[in-house]
Design a protein around this motif. Structure first.
Motif, short mmCIF file in Angstrom:
data_model
loop_
_atom_site.label_atom_id
_atom_site.label_comp_id
_atom_site.label_asym_id
_atom_site.label_seq_id
_atom_site.Cartn_x
_atom_site.Cartn_y
_atom_site.Cartn_z
N ARG A 74 0.84 -1.21 0.00
CA ARG A 74 0.00 0.00 0.00
C ARG A 74 0.87 1.25 0.00
O ARG A 74 0.42 2.31 0.44
N ARG A 75 2.12 1.14 -0.45
CA ARG A 75 2.99 2.30 -0.33
C ARG A 75 2.53 3.46 -1.21
O ARG A 75 2.90 4.61 -0.98
N THR A 117 -0.25 4.72 -1.05
CA THR A 117 -1.17 5.58 -0.29
C THR A 117 -0.42 6.52 0.64
O THR A 117 -1.05 7.26 1.39
N GLU A 133 1.27 9.80 1.36
CA GLU A 133 1.26 11.14 0.75
C GLU A 133 2.60 11.80 1.11
O GLU A 133 2.87 12.03 2.28
N PRO A 134 3.42 12.10 0.09
CA PRO A 134 4.77 12.62 0.38
C PRO A 134 4.77 13.84 1.27
O PRO A 134 5.73 14.06 2.02
N PRO A 152 2.22 8.58 11.64
CA PRO A 152 0.78 8.27 11.78
C PRO A 152 0.31 7.28 10.72
O PRO A 152 -0.54 6.42 11.00
N TRP A 153 0.87 7.37 9.53
CA TRP A 153 0.52 6.44 8.44
C TRP A 153 0.96 5.03 8.80
O TRP A 153 0.20 4.07 8.72
N ALA A 198 -1.00 3.62 11.74
CA ALA A 198 -2.40 3.32 11.38
C ALA A 198 -2.47 1.95 10.72
O ALA A 198 -3.40 1.17 10.98
N ILE A 199 -1.48 1.64 9.89
CA ILE A 199 -1.45 0.31 9.27
C ILE A 199 -1.21 -0.75 10.33
O ILE A 199 -1.86 -1.81 10.35
N TYR A 232 -4.34 -1.32 12.33
CA TYR A 232 -5.32 -2.03 11.50
C TYR A 232 -5.02 -3.52 11.49
O TYR A 232 -5.91 -4.37 11.63
N LYS A 233 -3.74 -3.86 11.35
CA LYS A 233 -3.33 -5.27 11.34
C LYS A 233 -3.55 -5.91 12.71
O LYS A 233 -3.95 -7.06 12.82
N LEU A 287 -9.30 4.43 20.08
CA LEU A 287 -9.22 4.89 18.70
C LEU A 287 -7.98 5.72 18.45
O LEU A 287 -7.42 5.73 17.37
N ASP A 288 -7.57 6.46 19.44
CA ASP A 288 -6.46 7.38 19.21
C ASP A 288 -5.11 6.77 19.54
O ASP A 288 -4.11 7.45 19.59
#
Lengths: 214, 182
Positions: B63-64, B66, B68-69, B75-76, B79-80, B83-84, B102-103
Protein backbone atom coordinates in the motif's frame (compact mmCIF):
# COMPACT_ATOMS: atom_id res chain seq x y z
CA UNK A 1 11.21 -16.86 7.44
CA UNK A 2 13.28 -14.18 9.06
CA UNK A 3 12.02 -10.67 8.81
CA UNK A 4 15.30 -9.59 7.27
CA UNK A 5 14.77 -12.05 4.43
CA UNK A 6 11.28 -10.72 3.87
CA UNK A 7 12.62 -7.19 3.75
CA UNK A 8 15.32 -8.20 1.26
CA UNK A 9 12.62 -9.80 -0.86
CA UNK A 10 10.36 -6.78 -0.76
CA UNK A 11 13.20 -4.49 -1.79
CA UNK A 12 13.78 -6.48 -4.97
CA UNK A 13 10.80 -5.52 -7.12
CA UNK A 14 10.37 -2.10 -8.67
CA UNK A 15 9.78 0.37 -5.85
CA UNK A 16 8.43 3.34 -7.73
CA UNK A 17 4.67 3.72 -7.56
CA UNK A 18 2.41 6.13 -9.42
CA UNK A 19 2.26 9.49 -7.68
CA UNK A 20 -1.16 10.82 -6.70
CA UNK A 21 -2.57 7.31 -6.96
CA UNK A 22 -5.31 8.11 -4.43
CA UNK A 23 -6.68 11.11 -6.27
CA UNK A 24 -6.42 9.52 -9.68
CA UNK A 25 -8.19 6.32 -8.71
CA UNK A 26 -11.03 8.18 -7.02
CA UNK A 27 -11.41 10.46 -10.03
CA UNK A 28 -11.50 7.48 -12.37
CA UNK A 29 -14.23 5.94 -10.21
CA UNK A 30 -16.30 9.11 -10.40
CA UNK A 31 -15.85 9.38 -14.16
CA UNK A 32 -16.94 5.78 -14.70
CA UNK A 33 -19.86 6.02 -12.28
CA UNK A 34 -21.11 9.32 -13.65
CA UNK A 35 -20.81 8.14 -17.26
CA UNK A 36 -22.74 4.95 -16.56
CA UNK A 37 -25.45 6.79 -14.62
CA UNK A 38 -25.77 9.37 -17.42
CA UNK A 39 -26.06 6.61 -20.03
CA UNK A 40 -28.78 4.83 -18.06
CA UNK A 41 -30.61 8.10 -17.47
CA UNK A 42 -30.48 9.12 -21.14
CA UNK A 43 -31.53 5.68 -22.33
CA UNK A 44 -34.39 4.99 -19.93
CA UNK A 45 -35.61 8.30 -18.48
CA UNK A 46 -34.52 10.87 -21.07
CA UNK A 47 -33.75 14.52 -20.44
CA UNK A 48 -36.67 16.63 -19.28
CA UNK A 49 -38.70 17.81 -22.27
CA UNK A 50 -38.43 21.50 -21.37
CA UNK A 51 -34.70 21.44 -20.66
CA UNK A 52 -33.90 24.40 -22.93
CA UNK A 53 -36.30 26.61 -21.00
CA UNK A 54 -35.27 25.20 -17.62
CA UNK A 55 -31.65 26.18 -18.23
CA UNK A 56 -32.72 29.81 -17.76
CA UNK A 57 -34.33 29.17 -14.38
CA UNK A 58 -32.04 29.57 -11.35
CA UNK A 59 -33.86 26.77 -9.54
CA UNK A 60 -32.58 24.29 -12.13
CA UNK A 61 -28.99 25.16 -11.28
CA UNK A 62 -29.69 25.23 -7.57
CA UNK A 63 -31.15 21.72 -7.84
CA UNK A 64 -27.94 20.65 -9.58
CA UNK A 65 -25.72 22.50 -7.12
CA UNK A 66 -27.04 20.70 -4.03
CA UNK A 67 -25.84 17.22 -5.07
CA UNK A 68 -22.62 18.67 -6.50
CA UNK A 69 -21.78 20.28 -3.16
CA UNK A 70 -22.47 16.97 -1.42
CA UNK A 71 -20.25 15.16 -3.93
CA UNK A 72 -17.45 17.70 -3.57
CA UNK A 73 -17.44 17.42 0.23
CA UNK A 74 -17.55 13.64 -0.02
CA UNK A 75 -14.52 13.63 -2.32
CA UNK A 76 -12.62 15.85 0.10
CA UNK A 77 -13.39 13.42 2.92
CA UNK A 78 -12.68 10.36 0.81
CA UNK A 79 -9.25 11.54 -0.31
CA UNK A 80 -8.25 11.54 3.35
CA UNK A 81 -10.17 8.45 4.43
CA UNK A 82 -8.59 6.41 1.62
CA UNK A 83 -5.21 6.58 3.40
CA UNK A 84 -4.20 4.74 6.57
CA UNK A 85 -5.10 6.82 9.59
CA UNK A 86 -7.07 9.33 7.53
CA UNK A 87 -10.13 10.98 9.04
CA UNK A 88 -13.07 12.64 7.32
CA UNK A 89 -11.95 16.00 8.66
CA UNK A 90 -13.86 19.22 8.27
CA UNK A 91 -15.99 17.90 5.40
CA UNK A 92 -18.43 16.39 7.90
CA UNK A 93 -19.05 19.66 9.71
CA UNK A 94 -19.27 21.55 6.41
CA UNK A 95 -21.73 19.00 5.06
CA UNK A 96 -23.89 19.18 8.17
CA UNK A 97 -23.88 22.99 8.00
CA UNK A 98 -24.80 22.88 4.33
CA UNK A 99 -27.70 20.49 4.89
CA UNK A 100 -28.93 22.56 7.85
CA UNK A 101 -28.84 25.66 5.68
CA UNK A 102 -30.71 23.86 2.92
CA UNK A 103 -33.32 22.67 5.41
CA UNK A 104 -33.72 26.19 6.82
CA UNK A 105 -34.26 27.64 3.33
CA UNK A 106 -36.75 24.89 2.55
CA UNK A 107 -38.70 25.52 5.75
CA UNK A 108 -38.73 29.24 5.02
CA UNK A 109 -40.08 28.52 1.53
CA UNK A 110 -42.87 26.41 2.97
CA UNK A 111 -43.76 28.89 5.69
CA UNK A 112 -43.94 31.82 3.27
CA UNK A 113 -46.13 29.91 0.82
CA UNK A 114 -49.93 30.07 1.04
CA UNK A 115 -51.26 27.21 3.14
CA UNK A 116 -53.00 25.56 0.20
CA UNK A 117 -49.76 25.24 -1.80
CA UNK A 118 -47.52 23.97 0.95
CA UNK A 119 -48.06 20.26 0.44
CA UNK A 120 -47.38 20.49 -3.30
CA UNK A 121 -44.20 22.47 -2.62
CA UNK A 122 -42.76 19.59 -0.62
CA UNK A 123 -44.32 16.55 -2.25
CA UNK A 124 -44.27 17.61 -5.90
CA UNK A 125 -45.50 14.89 -8.24
CA UNK A 126 -42.54 12.52 -8.25
CA UNK A 127 -41.35 12.22 -4.68
CA UNK A 128 -40.98 8.46 -4.40
CA UNK A 129 -39.59 7.84 -7.90
CA UNK A 130 -37.08 10.59 -7.19
CA UNK A 131 -35.75 8.89 -4.07
CA UNK A 132 -35.38 5.49 -5.65
CA UNK A 133 -34.06 6.63 -9.01
CA UNK A 134 -31.44 8.82 -7.33
CA UNK A 135 -30.38 5.83 -5.25
CA UNK A 136 -30.33 3.58 -8.33
CA UNK A 137 -28.31 6.06 -10.40
CA UNK A 138 -25.79 6.25 -7.57
CA UNK A 139 -25.01 2.53 -7.68
CA UNK A 140 -22.43 2.61 -10.52
CA UNK A 141 -20.43 5.24 -8.65
CA UNK A 142 -20.77 3.36 -5.37
CA UNK A 143 -19.39 0.20 -6.93
CA UNK A 144 -16.59 2.06 -8.74
CA UNK A 145 -15.64 3.96 -5.58
CA UNK A 146 -15.53 0.71 -3.59
CA UNK A 147 -13.29 -0.87 -6.20
CA UNK A 148 -10.99 2.15 -6.01
CA UNK A 149 -10.96 2.08 -2.20
CA UNK A 150 -10.07 -1.60 -2.16
CA UNK A 151 -6.87 -0.75 -3.99
CA UNK A 152 -6.11 1.98 -1.45
CA UNK A 153 -5.89 1.59 2.32
CA UNK A 154 -8.73 3.03 4.38
CA UNK A 155 -8.54 2.20 8.09
CA UNK A 156 -11.85 3.77 9.14
CA UNK A 157 -13.94 1.51 6.99
CA UNK A 158 -17.47 2.62 7.89
CA UNK A 159 -16.58 6.29 7.46
CA UNK A 160 -14.89 5.58 4.13
CA UNK A 161 -17.92 3.56 3.00
CA UNK A 162 -20.32 6.34 4.01
CA UNK A 163 -18.22 8.94 2.20
CA UNK A 164 -18.13 6.75 -0.91
CA UNK A 165 -21.92 6.41 -0.65
CA UNK A 166 -22.45 10.15 -0.22
CA UNK A 167 -20.23 10.76 -3.24
CA UNK A 168 -22.22 8.22 -5.23
CA UNK A 169 -25.48 9.79 -4.06
CA UNK A 170 -24.28 13.23 -5.14
CA UNK A 171 -23.34 11.90 -8.59
CA UNK A 172 -26.65 10.02 -8.92
CA UNK A 173 -28.72 13.05 -7.91
CA UNK A 174 -26.74 15.39 -10.16
CA UNK A 175 -27.47 13.08 -13.10
CA UNK A 176 -31.13 12.72 -12.14
CA UNK A 177 -31.54 16.51 -11.98
CA UNK A 178 -31.35 16.60 -15.80
CA UNK A 179 -34.48 14.47 -16.01
CA UNK A 180 -36.44 15.73 -13.01
CA UNK A 181 -39.21 18.30 -13.58
CA UNK A 182 -39.58 19.39 -9.96
CA UNK A 183 -38.58 22.97 -9.39
CA UNK A 184 -38.95 23.68 -5.69
CA UNK A 185 -36.31 23.88 -3.02
CA UNK A 186 -38.32 21.98 -0.37
CA UNK A 187 -38.66 19.06 -2.79
CA UNK A 188 -34.88 18.93 -3.27
CA UNK A 189 -34.24 19.34 0.45
CA UNK A 190 -36.37 16.32 1.29
CA UNK A 191 -36.33 13.84 -1.58
CA UNK A 192 -32.94 14.47 -3.15
CA UNK A 193 -31.35 14.36 0.27
CA UNK A 194 -33.18 11.13 1.10
CA UNK A 195 -32.09 9.66 -2.23
CA UNK A 196 -28.47 10.52 -1.45
CA UNK A 197 -28.77 9.22 2.10
CA UNK A 198 -29.63 5.72 0.89
CA UNK A 199 -26.28 5.04 -0.83
CA UNK A 200 -24.45 6.74 2.05
CA UNK A 201 -26.02 4.37 4.57
CA UNK A 202 -25.55 1.44 2.22
CA UNK A 203 -21.86 2.34 1.86
CA UNK A 204 -21.37 2.48 5.61
CA UNK A 205 -23.10 -0.87 6.11
CA UNK A 206 -21.24 -2.68 3.33
CA UNK A 207 -17.86 -1.21 4.23
CA UNK A 208 -16.82 -3.61 6.93
CA UNK A 209 -17.24 -6.53 4.59
CA UNK A 210 -16.23 -5.07 1.23
CA UNK A 211 -13.64 -2.46 2.05
CA UNK A 212 -11.56 -4.71 4.24
CA UNK A 213 -8.09 -5.14 2.75
CA UNK A 214 -5.18 -7.21 3.89
CA UNK B 1 10.49 11.34 17.94
CA UNK B 2 11.01 14.04 15.32
CA UNK B 3 14.31 12.42 14.40
CA UNK B 4 12.61 9.09 13.80
CA UNK B 5 9.89 10.72 11.74
CA UNK B 6 12.39 12.60 9.62
CA UNK B 7 14.77 9.69 9.13
CA UNK B 8 12.05 7.23 8.19
CA UNK B 9 10.34 9.71 5.91
CA UNK B 10 13.55 10.55 4.12
CA UNK B 11 14.34 6.86 3.66
CA UNK B 12 10.88 6.06 2.28
CA UNK B 13 10.95 8.99 -0.12
CA UNK B 14 14.33 7.82 -1.43
CA UNK B 15 12.98 4.29 -1.71
CA UNK B 16 9.92 5.46 -3.64
CA UNK B 17 12.33 7.09 -6.07
CA UNK B 18 13.93 3.68 -6.63
CA UNK B 19 16.66 3.46 -3.96
CA UNK B 20 16.69 -0.19 -2.82
CA UNK B 21 19.22 0.30 -0.01
CA UNK B 22 17.13 3.11 1.45
CA UNK B 23 14.10 0.84 1.28
CA UNK B 24 15.86 -1.94 3.17
CA UNK B 25 16.90 0.60 5.80
CA UNK B 26 13.38 1.99 5.99
CA UNK B 27 11.74 -1.41 6.39
CA UNK B 28 14.33 -2.62 8.90
CA UNK B 29 13.98 0.44 11.09
CA UNK B 30 10.20 0.47 10.76
CA UNK B 31 10.20 -3.21 11.65
CA UNK B 32 12.06 -2.48 14.87
CA UNK B 33 9.53 0.14 15.90
CA UNK B 34 6.62 -2.10 14.93
CA UNK B 35 8.10 -4.95 16.94
CA UNK B 36 8.18 -2.77 20.05
CA UNK B 37 4.64 -1.58 19.36
CA UNK B 38 3.20 -5.09 18.94
CA UNK B 39 5.19 -6.57 21.81
CA UNK B 40 3.60 -4.14 24.24
CA UNK B 41 0.12 -4.94 22.97
CA UNK B 42 0.40 -8.69 22.54
CA UNK B 43 1.68 -9.61 25.95
CA UNK B 44 -0.60 -12.64 25.95
CA UNK B 45 0.28 -13.73 22.41
CA UNK B 46 4.04 -13.15 22.14
CA UNK B 47 4.26 -15.69 19.32
CA UNK B 48 2.21 -13.47 17.06
CA UNK B 49 4.50 -10.48 17.31
CA UNK B 50 6.86 -11.37 14.49
CA UNK B 51 4.00 -12.48 12.23
CA UNK B 52 2.36 -9.13 12.73
CA UNK B 53 5.59 -7.25 12.09
CA UNK B 54 5.94 -9.10 8.80
CA UNK B 55 2.31 -8.66 7.82
CA UNK B 56 2.52 -4.97 8.55
CA UNK B 57 5.70 -4.57 6.54
CA UNK B 58 4.02 -6.44 3.71
CA UNK B 59 0.99 -4.15 3.93
CA UNK B 60 3.26 -1.11 4.04
CA UNK B 61 4.91 -2.44 0.89
CA UNK B 62 1.70 -3.28 -0.95
CA UNK B 63 0.00 0.00 0.00
CA UNK B 64 2.99 2.30 -0.33
CA UNK B 65 1.15 4.27 -3.02
CA UNK B 66 -1.17 5.58 -0.29
CA UNK B 67 1.65 7.44 1.42
CA UNK B 68 1.26 11.14 0.75
CA UNK B 69 4.77 12.62 0.38
CA UNK B 70 3.70 15.84 2.05
CA UNK B 71 2.13 14.08 5.04
CA UNK B 72 3.72 12.71 8.20
CA UNK B 73 4.97 9.17 8.02
CA UNK B 74 4.55 7.80 11.55
CA UNK B 75 0.78 8.27 11.78
CA UNK B 76 0.52 6.44 8.44
CA UNK B 77 2.77 3.61 9.57
CA UNK B 78 1.06 3.13 12.92
CA UNK B 79 -2.40 3.32 11.38
CA UNK B 80 -1.45 0.31 9.27
CA UNK B 81 0.01 -1.43 12.31
CA UNK B 82 -3.12 -0.81 14.34
CA UNK B 83 -5.32 -2.03 11.50
CA UNK B 84 -3.33 -5.27 11.34
CA UNK B 85 -3.45 -5.65 15.11
CA UNK B 86 -7.23 -5.24 15.21
CA UNK B 87 -7.52 -7.81 12.41
CA UNK B 88 -5.49 -10.31 14.39
CA UNK B 89 -7.39 -9.75 17.63
CA UNK B 90 -10.72 -10.02 15.83
CA UNK B 91 -9.63 -13.28 14.27
CA UNK B 92 -8.60 -14.64 17.64
CA UNK B 93 -11.66 -13.56 19.58
CA UNK B 94 -14.41 -12.90 17.09
CA UNK B 95 -17.09 -12.85 19.74
CA UNK B 96 -15.23 -10.70 22.15
CA UNK B 97 -15.34 -6.99 21.79
CA UNK B 98 -11.85 -5.83 21.00
CA UNK B 99 -11.03 -2.64 22.76
CA UNK B 100 -8.22 -0.56 21.48
CA UNK B 101 -8.57 3.15 22.00
CA UNK B 102 -9.22 4.89 18.70
CA UNK B 103 -6.46 7.38 19.21
CA UNK B 104 -3.90 4.79 20.11
CA UNK B 105 -1.40 5.54 17.39
CA UNK B 106 1.54 4.28 19.40
CA UNK B 107 3.75 7.18 18.44
CA UNK B 108 4.22 8.12 22.07
CA UNK B 109 6.11 4.93 22.77
CA UNK B 110 8.26 4.76 19.72
CA UNK B 111 11.38 4.41 21.71
CA UNK B 112 12.84 2.01 22.60
CA UNK B 113 12.54 0.17 19.34
CA UNK B 114 13.15 -3.54 19.30
CA UNK B 115 15.64 -4.58 16.69
CA UNK B 116 15.92 -8.25 17.56
CA UNK B 117 13.44 -10.17 15.46
CA UNK B 118 12.34 -13.60 16.48
CA UNK B 119 11.73 -16.13 13.77
CA UNK B 120 8.28 -15.82 12.32
CA UNK B 121 5.94 -18.56 13.48
CA UNK B 122 4.15 -18.89 10.24
CA UNK B 123 6.96 -19.82 7.98
CA UNK B 124 6.97 -17.90 4.75
CA UNK B 125 9.20 -20.65 3.45
CA UNK B 126 6.15 -22.87 3.41
CA UNK B 127 4.43 -20.38 1.17
CA UNK B 128 7.50 -20.46 -1.02
CA UNK B 129 7.00 -24.19 -1.49
CA UNK B 130 3.60 -23.58 -3.02
CA UNK B 131 5.10 -21.57 -5.88
CA UNK B 132 5.87 -23.24 -9.20
CA UNK B 133 9.55 -24.03 -9.82
CA UNK B 134 10.06 -21.23 -12.32
CA UNK B 135 9.40 -18.75 -9.49
CA UNK B 136 10.56 -20.75 -6.50
CA UNK B 137 14.01 -21.77 -7.71
CA UNK B 138 15.20 -18.29 -8.69
CA UNK B 139 14.03 -16.92 -5.34
CA UNK B 140 15.67 -19.70 -3.33
CA UNK B 141 18.94 -19.53 -5.25
CA UNK B 142 19.35 -15.80 -5.57
CA UNK B 143 17.45 -14.35 -2.63
CA UNK B 144 17.93 -16.97 0.06
CA UNK B 145 21.24 -18.56 -0.91
CA UNK B 146 22.74 -15.36 -2.21
CA UNK B 147 23.93 -16.70 -5.55
CA UNK B 148 24.22 -14.46 -8.58
CA UNK B 149 21.64 -14.39 -11.32
CA UNK B 150 24.14 -15.97 -13.71
CA UNK B 151 24.80 -18.87 -11.31
CA UNK B 152 21.10 -19.39 -10.77
CA UNK B 153 20.56 -19.41 -14.53
CA UNK B 154 23.25 -22.09 -14.94
CA UNK B 155 21.94 -24.18 -12.05
CA UNK B 156 18.37 -24.17 -13.31
CA UNK B 157 18.93 -24.13 -17.04
CA UNK B 158 16.83 -20.98 -17.26
CA UNK B 159 17.96 -17.87 -19.12
CA UNK B 160 19.13 -14.92 -17.04
CA UNK B 161 16.18 -12.73 -17.94
CA UNK B 162 13.89 -15.65 -17.05
CA UNK B 163 15.53 -15.88 -13.63
CA UNK B 164 15.02 -12.16 -13.04
CA UNK B 165 11.43 -12.31 -14.18
CA UNK B 166 10.90 -15.39 -12.02
CA UNK B 167 12.21 -13.57 -8.95
CA UNK B 168 10.11 -10.55 -9.63
CA UNK B 169 6.86 -12.39 -10.32
CA UNK B 170 7.51 -14.92 -7.59
CA UNK B 171 8.02 -12.23 -4.97
CA UNK B 172 4.81 -10.58 -6.05
CA UNK B 173 2.94 -13.86 -5.79
CA UNK B 174 4.51 -14.53 -2.44
CA UNK B 175 3.51 -11.12 -1.14
CA UNK B 176 -0.02 -11.79 -2.33
CA UNK B 177 -0.11 -15.23 -0.74
CA UNK B 178 1.24 -14.00 2.54
CA UNK B 179 -1.16 -11.10 2.69
CA UNK B 180 -4.24 -13.24 2.02
CA UNK B 181 -3.20 -16.07 4.29
CA UNK B 182 -4.71 -15.10 7.58
Amino acid sequence: MKTDALIAMLAQGPLVVPRRAVGHRLLAAIAIGAALAALVMLATLHLRADLAAALHVPMFWLKLAVPLVVAALAIAALRRLARPGGRAGSAVALGATFLALLAACAVADVVIAPAAERAALVLGKTALPCVFIVAALSLPTLVAAFVALRSLAPTRLAAAGAAAGALAGGVGAAVYAWHCNEMTLPFVAVWYVLGMAIPAILGAVLARRWLHWS
Amino acid sequence: MEDVEEALRAALLLALAGDKAAYVAFLTRSGAHLRAYFRRRLVTFPNDVEDLVQETLLAVHNRRHTFEPAARLLPWLYAIARYKLVDLLRAQSPRQAVEIPLDDDGIGELIPADASPAESQRDLAKLLDTLPDRYRLPIVLVKLEGRSVAEAARATGMSEPAVKVGIHRGLKKLALLASTRR
